[in-house]
Scaffold this motif. Structure first.
Motif, PDB file in Angstrom:
ATOM      1  N   ASP B 137      44.261  38.563  41.341  1.00  0.00           N
ATOM      2  CA  ASP B 137      43.357  38.880  40.578  1.00  0.00           C
ATOM      3  C   ASP B 137      43.944  40.317  39.165  1.00  0.00           C
ATOM      4  OD1 ASP B 137      41.784  37.878  41.306  1.00  0.00           O
ATOM      5  OD2 ASP B 137      40.629  40.006  42.228  1.00  0.00           O
ATOM      6  N   SER B 166      33.808  49.519  41.005  1.00  0.00           N
ATOM      7  CA  SER B 166      34.850  48.436  41.660  1.00  0.00           C
ATOM      8  C   SER B 166      34.431  48.188  42.936  1.00  0.00           C
ATOM      9  CB  SER B 166      35.994  49.725  42.128  1.00  0.00           C
ATOM     10  OG  SER B 166      35.325  51.123  43.487  1.00  0.00           O
ATOM     11  N   ARG B 167      32.526  48.552  42.796  1.00  0.00           N
ATOM     12  CA  ARG B 167      31.766  48.148  44.308  1.00  0.00           C
ATOM     13  C   ARG B 167      31.214  46.477  43.007  1.00  0.00           C
ATOM     14  NH1 ARG B 167      29.844  52.830  46.285  1.00  0.00           N
ATOM     15  NH2 ARG B 167      27.916  52.923  45.269  1.00  0.00           N
ATOM     16  N   LYS B 168      31.089  46.207  41.813  1.00  0.00           N
ATOM     17  CA  LYS B 168      30.309  45.782  40.993  1.00  0.00           C
ATOM     18  C   LYS B 168      28.551  45.394  41.388  1.00  0.00           C
ATOM     19  CE  LYS B 168      33.351  41.496  41.240  1.00  0.00           C
ATOM     20  NZ  LYS B 168      33.975  41.651  39.867  1.00  0.00           N
ATOM     21  N   TYR B 197      34.056  37.650  36.527  1.00  0.00           N
ATOM     22  CA  TYR B 197      34.577  37.013  37.417  1.00  0.00           C
ATOM     23  C   TYR B 197      35.188  35.959  36.891  1.00  0.00           C
ATOM     24  CZ  TYR B 197      37.575  36.516  41.269  1.00  0.00           C
ATOM     25  OH  TYR B 197      38.966  35.948  42.525  1.00  0.00           O
ATOM     26  N   ASP B 242      39.600  40.117  36.530  1.00  0.00           N
ATOM     27  CA  ASP B 242      38.982  40.694  37.302  1.00  0.00           C
ATOM     28  C   ASP B 242      38.366  42.820  37.473  1.00  0.00           C
ATOM     29  OD1 ASP B 242      36.733  42.072  39.440  1.00  0.00           O
ATOM     30  OD2 ASP B 242      37.840  41.528  41.016  1.00  0.00           O
ATOM     31  N   SER B 244      37.046  44.979  38.133  1.00  0.00           N
ATOM     32  CA  SER B 244      36.170  45.804  39.700  1.00  0.00           C
ATOM     33  C   SER B 244      37.638  46.363  40.148  1.00  0.00           C
ATOM     34  CB  SER B 244      35.423  44.864  40.625  1.00  0.00           C
ATOM     35  OG  SER B 244      36.423  44.386  40.965  1.00  0.00           O
ATOM     36  N   ILE B 245      38.883  45.617  39.998  1.00  0.00           N
ATOM     37  CA  ILE B 245      39.702  46.288  40.460  1.00  0.00           C
ATOM     38  C   ILE B 245      40.580  47.083  39.580  1.00  0.00           C
ATOM     39  CG2 ILE B 245      42.287  45.410  40.282  1.00  0.00           C
ATOM     40  CD1 ILE B 245      41.339  43.473  42.024  1.00  0.00           C
TER      41      ILE B 245
END
Lengths: 208, 368
Positions: B137, B166-168, B197, B242, B244-245
């Motif tokens: 990702d 980071s937790r979406k 994503y 992504d 969320s990284i």
């Protein structure tokens, strides 16, 4: 290729309510209604596998990947801060995390406040953000007893209707945060089963 | 598809070494200890604050390394430098100190598209050395920090926002935006950014459409250029976008990435461009690298995990040593692992039980 989705649900009323929602969305698993001592219920057709676990353990099962997704109260997420995706607020199981104490009692802020709670992490960060020094008394149940016996000054606990507090002559002093049930996912599972988990999330979104 | 899984550290490390050495990365060997000051100054670069410290013979405070990157950066003199390492680090995990074997790679020097592309493809190669069923990702701190600039949150809320991304966590992102009076359009964009994503070719147009300022535009352009290069060399497979990284903004400033293996619950590879760390340490250059967490692979299911040994070979005390050795070698030659002994160890799980006597080998149990 579609794979089995492992779902961790909290034992108890909330879990049953959540299961009924899942069932109505096409994720039924008839064997779950059979009265048995089994822990795992599987439905080959709908590609779901459910297991009931202690509410505070749901987050652990999901974080460790034993469950791909799960439903858990926000209180548990705030307390344990698991490394997961929080995909949806289901808007059910609503309650409030509150500070409560004896009705009309003087608020001791001139000495270390003794706080009885099942949620030491939430209590500590709440009081730290207000710059107050506290002593945590970690209990596992019947939190309301602690102030009545003068073991603690206040409690930090979940308040749903407030009946238990009222019956024990306690009152809400402060609201810390609103709580509701969340649909969560393991980070790695989300990546390898993206389409299926998103589909589940979207169906849930339509239902809540 | 090759479904073989290399789960053992002993087998994986040489594989990774040869991948890195082929591209001219040199092995970097270091001492187990480092001066504690280094970690004190860069506390938030480390994932855990707990460090094992002790005094050396002169009374200096030393630490068992919790991290390798900081030491490499501190000691790097000439650039460009391409190094890799296989080192034990000492960190708190599940409430205990653990010795964790880490393999990683660092590039220190000016970063161009070739370097980016090389590091990302080496990260992908590292994952595929473990198992073909992997996902890499990619995220971009420039893109995320561009959003944070627009959101104009107070410093304390910025960290909270990074955590929510980071937790979406769409619901809480909306809540936080509302609290600080962010307009609806930007709120929706932030939610889309956090929840986006998918494979890079599908997600890049969405990412470009989400751009809110020059910073995000530059980041999106860099991601696009990287994807084009990766696709051209046939390395775009299993690479997803992504946001969320996320990482600490004070250290990371560009592309960041994490690798996942199907069946492992957390990320097994993590890395990114950390030029900000170098500026902090007074070095006027850039850097990018990643680490593979070998300890995460231990619990991957392996095919031969059900047995301790293929053949349990029992022999009498008066057996002929030479004939017995020949029999063991013959079994080895057929691809079996053999445990020869005069008695069966307790709780040993074997596929086949053989006895060696004057007539030769006899099967007692199991004959598949």
């Amino acid at each position: 290729m579609k794979e089995m989705i492992n779902i961790a649900l909290p034992k108890g009323r909330l879990g049953e309510k959540v299961y009924n929602i899942f069932e109505s969305l096409g994720y039924g698993c008839p064997s779950i209604h059979e009265n048995s001592r089994k822990l795992i219920f599987e439905d080959e057709k709908n590609l779901v596998r459910y297991f009931w676990v202690k509410p505070s353990d749901v987050a652990i099962y999901v974080e460790k990947g034993a469950a791909d997704v799960g439903v858990v109260g926000k209180d548990i997420l705030l307390e344990y801060e698991p490394d997961i995706y929080e995909l949806l607020d289901l808007g059910i199981g609503k309650c409030r995390m509150c500070v409560a104490g004896e009705k009309g009692a003087r608020r001791h802020e001139d000495r270390t406040i003794r706080v009885a709670t099942k949620f030491p992490h939430i209590a500590l960060s709440y009081y730290q953000s207000r710059g107050l020094d506290i002593e945590i008394i970690k209990l596992n149940g019947s939190i309301e007893l602690a102030p009545l016996l003068r073991m603690s000054d206040v409690i930090v606990d979940i308040v749903e209707t407030g009946t238990t507090l009222k019956e024990n002559n306690l009152e809400v002093i402060d609201e810390i945060v609103n709580i509701s049930a969340r649909f969560i996912s393991n980070k790695s599972s989300f990546k390898f089963k993206t389409a299926q988990i998103n589909e589940m999330k979207n169906r849930l979104l339509g239902a809540v | 598809m090759n479904n073989e899984i290399t789960y053992s550290q002993e087998l994986l490390i040489p594989k990774l070494r040869s991948i890195y050495e082929q591209r001219g990365y040199k092995k970097y060997k270091m001492s187990k200890f480092e001066e504690y000051d280094l970690y004190l100054e860069n506390k938030s670069f480390l994932k855990s604050e707990n460090i094992i410290t002790f005094n050396d013979l002169n009374g200096r405070l030393l630490a068992l390394k919790p991290d390798v990157t900081l030491s490499i950066v501190k000691n790097s003199a000439a650039t460009p430098q391409k190094v890799y390492y296989t080192e034990n680090v000492y960190r708190v995990k599940s409430g205990q100190y653990k010795e964790i074997m880490q393999v990683g790679l660092e590039y220190i020097g000016k970063i161009d598209m070739y370097t980016l592309c090389e590091v990302i493809s080496l990260a992908a190669d590292s994952l595929s050395a473990v198992c073909e069923n992997y996902i890499l990702d990619i995220s971009h701190m420039g893109f995320i920090s561009g959003f944070l600039d627009e959101l104009k949150l107070p410093a304390s809320a910025c960290d909270e926002m990074l955590e929510l991304i980071s937790r979406k966590d769409a619901h809480e992102i909306k809540g936080l935006c509302e609290k600080y009076g962010v307009d609806r359009e930007l709120t929706e964009k932030t939610v889309s950014m956090a929840t986006l994503y998918g494979s890079m070719d599908k997600m890049l147009p969405a990412c470009e459409a989400l751009s809110v300022n020059q910073k995000t535009k530059d980041a999106a352009a860099e991601l696009r250029a990287l994807y084009t290069a990766l696709a051209a060399i046939g390395c775009e497979k299993n690479i997803n976008l992504d946001f969320s990284i996320t990482s600490d903004l004070s250290y990371y400033n560009g592309i960041i990435f994490q690798g996942f293996i199907n069946g492992v619950s957390g990320s097994v590879l993590s890395g990114g461009r950390y030029g900000n760390l170098l500026s902090k340490m007074g070095k006027h250059t850039d850097a990018i690298g990643f680490a593979v967490y070998l300890d995460m692979l231990e619990y991957l299911e392996s095919g031969d995990g059900d047995y301790d040994v293929d053949v349990m070979l029992l022999y009498g005390e008066s057996s002929d040593t030479v004939a017995l050795t020949k029999a063991v070698k013959m079994l080895n030659g057929n691809g079996n692992t053999v445990l020869a002994s005069t008695e069966i160890p307790q709780r040993l799980r074997y596929k086949q039980l053989l006895q060696f006597n004057e007539r030769g080998l006899e099967i007692i149990e199991g004959n598949d």
